[in-house]
Structures are given as C-alpha cells and as structure tokens.
Write a protein that holds these residues in place. Structure first.
Motif, short mmCIF file in Angstrom:
data_model
loop_
_atom_site.label_atom_id
_atom_site.label_comp_id
_atom_site.label_asym_id
_atom_site.label_seq_id
_atom_site.Cartn_x
_atom_site.Cartn_y
_atom_site.Cartn_z
N PHE A 51 32.79 39.46 -10.08
CA PHE A 51 34.11 39.60 -10.70
C PHE A 51 34.22 38.62 -11.86
O PHE A 51 33.96 37.42 -11.70
CB PHE A 51 35.22 39.30 -9.69
CG PHE A 51 35.29 40.26 -8.54
CD1 PHE A 51 35.67 41.57 -8.72
CD2 PHE A 51 34.99 39.83 -7.25
CE1 PHE A 51 35.75 42.45 -7.66
CE2 PHE A 51 35.06 40.70 -6.18
CZ PHE A 51 35.45 42.02 -6.39
N ASP A 58 43.15 33.25 -10.52
CA ASP A 58 42.12 33.05 -9.50
C ASP A 58 42.67 33.19 -8.08
O ASP A 58 42.13 33.94 -7.26
CB ASP A 58 41.49 31.67 -9.68
CG ASP A 58 40.36 31.43 -8.70
OD1 ASP A 58 39.39 32.19 -8.73
OD2 ASP A 58 40.46 30.49 -7.90
N ARG A 62 41.65 36.37 -5.65
CA ARG A 62 40.80 36.15 -4.48
C ARG A 62 41.51 36.56 -3.19
O ARG A 62 40.87 37.00 -2.24
CB ARG A 62 40.37 34.70 -4.40
CG ARG A 62 39.29 34.32 -5.41
CD ARG A 62 38.91 32.87 -5.25
NE ARG A 62 37.96 32.44 -6.26
CZ ARG A 62 36.68 32.11 -6.01
NH1 ARG A 62 36.20 32.20 -4.79
NH2 ARG A 62 35.89 31.70 -6.98
N TYR A 76 32.18 35.10 -8.28
CA TYR A 76 33.28 35.03 -9.23
C TYR A 76 32.84 34.17 -10.42
O TYR A 76 32.29 33.09 -10.25
CB TYR A 76 34.52 34.40 -8.60
CG TYR A 76 35.07 35.17 -7.42
CD1 TYR A 76 36.12 36.07 -7.59
CD2 TYR A 76 34.55 34.99 -6.14
CE1 TYR A 76 36.63 36.78 -6.51
CE2 TYR A 76 35.05 35.69 -5.05
CZ TYR A 76 36.08 36.59 -5.25
OH TYR A 76 36.58 37.29 -4.17
N TYR A 78 34.19 33.05 -14.65
CA TYR A 78 35.44 32.90 -15.39
C TYR A 78 35.22 33.08 -16.88
O TYR A 78 34.34 32.45 -17.47
CB TYR A 78 36.05 31.52 -15.10
CG TYR A 78 36.32 31.33 -13.63
CD1 TYR A 78 37.50 31.79 -13.07
CD2 TYR A 78 35.36 30.75 -12.81
CE1 TYR A 78 37.74 31.66 -11.71
CE2 TYR A 78 35.59 30.61 -11.44
CZ TYR A 78 36.78 31.07 -10.90
OH TYR A 78 36.99 30.95 -9.55
#
Length: 299
Positions: A51, A58, A62, A76, A78
């Motif tokens: 992701f 965040d 999640r 994950y 960013y």
C-alpha cells in the motif's frame, strides 16, 4: 515462479469525491473497493500487497486494512513530497503529490519481482487480475511489461466527466497513450473536449487505460533514472507531476521495453463522484448474490 505483488496507490485525497475514497465502505462489512481488489488478486494468485499511502491517513487506513494482513503478506510505504533524490528538495508551497511515477518509486524497496499497479479507489474485476497472473505464468524477460485495457463503455460514470488514457495498440502491443482529461458519456459512446466548447466523438469500444499495469523491476530502474531529470525540467514546480504512463511510454519509444495489451470485458466501477457510491454498492451486491464473492470477504 515468484508470486506477483499487487501495488496499490492509495495516497490520493479525493478532491472531486469530497473525502478519502480509498477507505469509503461499499458493503455492509465496511469493505472498500480496495478490499475487493485484494480479494480478486489473491484469488488470481498474487502473494503480496504493498500500500502506498500518506502519513496523514496512516492510522485510519491501517484500521481498515488490518483484516487483510491475516490473509496476505502486507507492506506499507509512504509517498510524501520530501521523498526525493539526494540533492533535491520540495519547492516552497508544493502541496500536490509528485504523481503516480513517484508513488511507485516510493515502493521500490518492497519489490523484487513482477508486480501490478492499481488505483485503490477503482474496481477492476476478477478478470483483470487473472489476465495479469496468466501473463506471468509464461517465461518473461525484464523487458516485457503489460497493461489491462478496458472498453471505454465499460469504464465510464453517469455522474460527470472522467479522464482516461486512450490507447494506441498495434499487433497486441501498446504503442502510445493519449490523455483525454474531460470525457463525458453519450449512451454507449462518449465525447471529449479540449477547450470546454467543442466536442469530439469517442466510440464506446475505444481501449483505455485504467492504470492497471504489470511490470518487472526494470520499471523501477527507469523511474529512478528519469525522476531527477523531471525535477530539473518540470514547467510548474508547484503542480507538475511525474506520471507512471509517461515513463512507460518513454521506455517503449526508447526500445527498452514492450507493453503487451491484455484485454478484458470486465466493467470498471469507481467512486469518482459521491453520486457514484450507490451504483457501486448495488453492482457489488449483485456480484455477491451471483456467487462471485462470499458473504464476508475476509472471514
């Protein structure tokens, strides 16, 4: 062969929709469209999902995807505007993300084999993931990419205009994409405008890109190599974007890669506008009733 990875671009803020589309529930269990994408990808044989999100979303993101982590390897990463190559910094006042090419580049460290890239707020249909998985069941070199193409009539909304990449295809391979940023539905066909005044027809069977790509890790090298040049030459430091299709197109024309066009008759569903949500919910409820999905996706 290593199972492919699904890369989900989920860092957008949904300006036209008026909220975070990527976490908007579309069924009674609170699943969003990305849950259906992951379920379909798992069913087709994908082994990992990455992701791409923002730190700002965040926690709530999640919370929504925790149920997925029990069923598939999950990572994950960013996408933030300060994630830039050494020697570069974000221009003062830059708010807009750097674009889809930058998003995928942010996931580079989580990718070591074939991977697909999708939008988090689009429903692509089971057939799209099956086509991608089948593509990689054959021996492939790092120079072979692919893309799932949709018929325009299957990829429109009744609620307003959409932007679509119109595909040029020769002998089963993608040769180019022309971005049409304002397309409106006209029955089974459509029209587009460049100036808001004059309109040109687009047949309903026109093949368009819905950002459903398949790549080898060669694409990551191309993104990394081309991003600094983009940063040095971008015309608008506050708004210019580094687009994934632009890099794929450059790789084609430089003779570095080919992109096999994978066709599907699946219907795309999305929540471009708030008014789309009810229609998407009805379509998915019908698919549950037909047995394509279980009563609960992630029991």
């Amino acid at each position: 062969m290593k199972k492919p990875t699904l890369v989900v671009m989920a860092a957008g803020m949904g300006s036209r929709f008026g909220g975070l589309k990527q976490i908007t529930p579309v069924d009674g269990d609170g699943n969003s469209l990305l849950h259906y994408s992951i379920y379909d990808a798992m069913t087709a044989g994908f082994g990992k999902v990455v992701f791409i999100i923002k730190h700002a979303i965040d926690a709530e993101f999640r919370e929504l995807t925790r149920r997925v982590e029990r069923h598939i390897e999950t990572a994950y990463v960013y996408q933030e505007n300060d994630v830039l190559p050494e020697g570069f910094s974000a221009p003062e006042g830059r708010v807009k993300p750097w674009g889809t090419g930058h998003a995928v580049l942010c996931a580079k460290d989580e990718l070591d084999g074939p991977f697909a890239v999708i939008n988090s707020d689009d429903y692509y249909g089971r057939g799209a993931y099956t086509a991608l998985a089948d593509f990689w069941k054959q021996p492939r070199t790092e120079h072979e990419f692919c893309m799932v193409g949709y018929r325009l009539r299957n990829a429109m909304t009744d609620s307003g205009y959409v932007a679509r990449g119109v595909c040029d295809v020769q002998d089963g391979f993608l040769t180019g994409i022309t971005e049409r940023t304002h397309i409106e539905k006209r029955g089974d066909d459509a029209e587009f405008t460049l100036d808001g005044k004059t309109w040109q027809p687009l047949p309903g069977d026109t093949v368009v890109s819905m950002n459903c790509w398949g790549f080898s890790t060669l694409l990551l090298d191309e993104l990394e190599a081309r991003f600094p040049a983009f940063l040095r030459t971008m015309p608008d430091p506050l708004k210019s974007e580094f687009f994934l299709p632009t890099v794929a197109d450059a790789a084609i024309h430089d003779g570095l890669a080919s992109v096999r066009m994978l066709h599907t008759d699946e219907h795309w569903y999305g929540v471009t506008y708030r008014e789309d949500l009810g229609l998407v919910q009805q379509a998915l409820a019908k698919k549950h009733a037909e047995g394509l999905y279980p009563e609960h996706l992630f029991d």
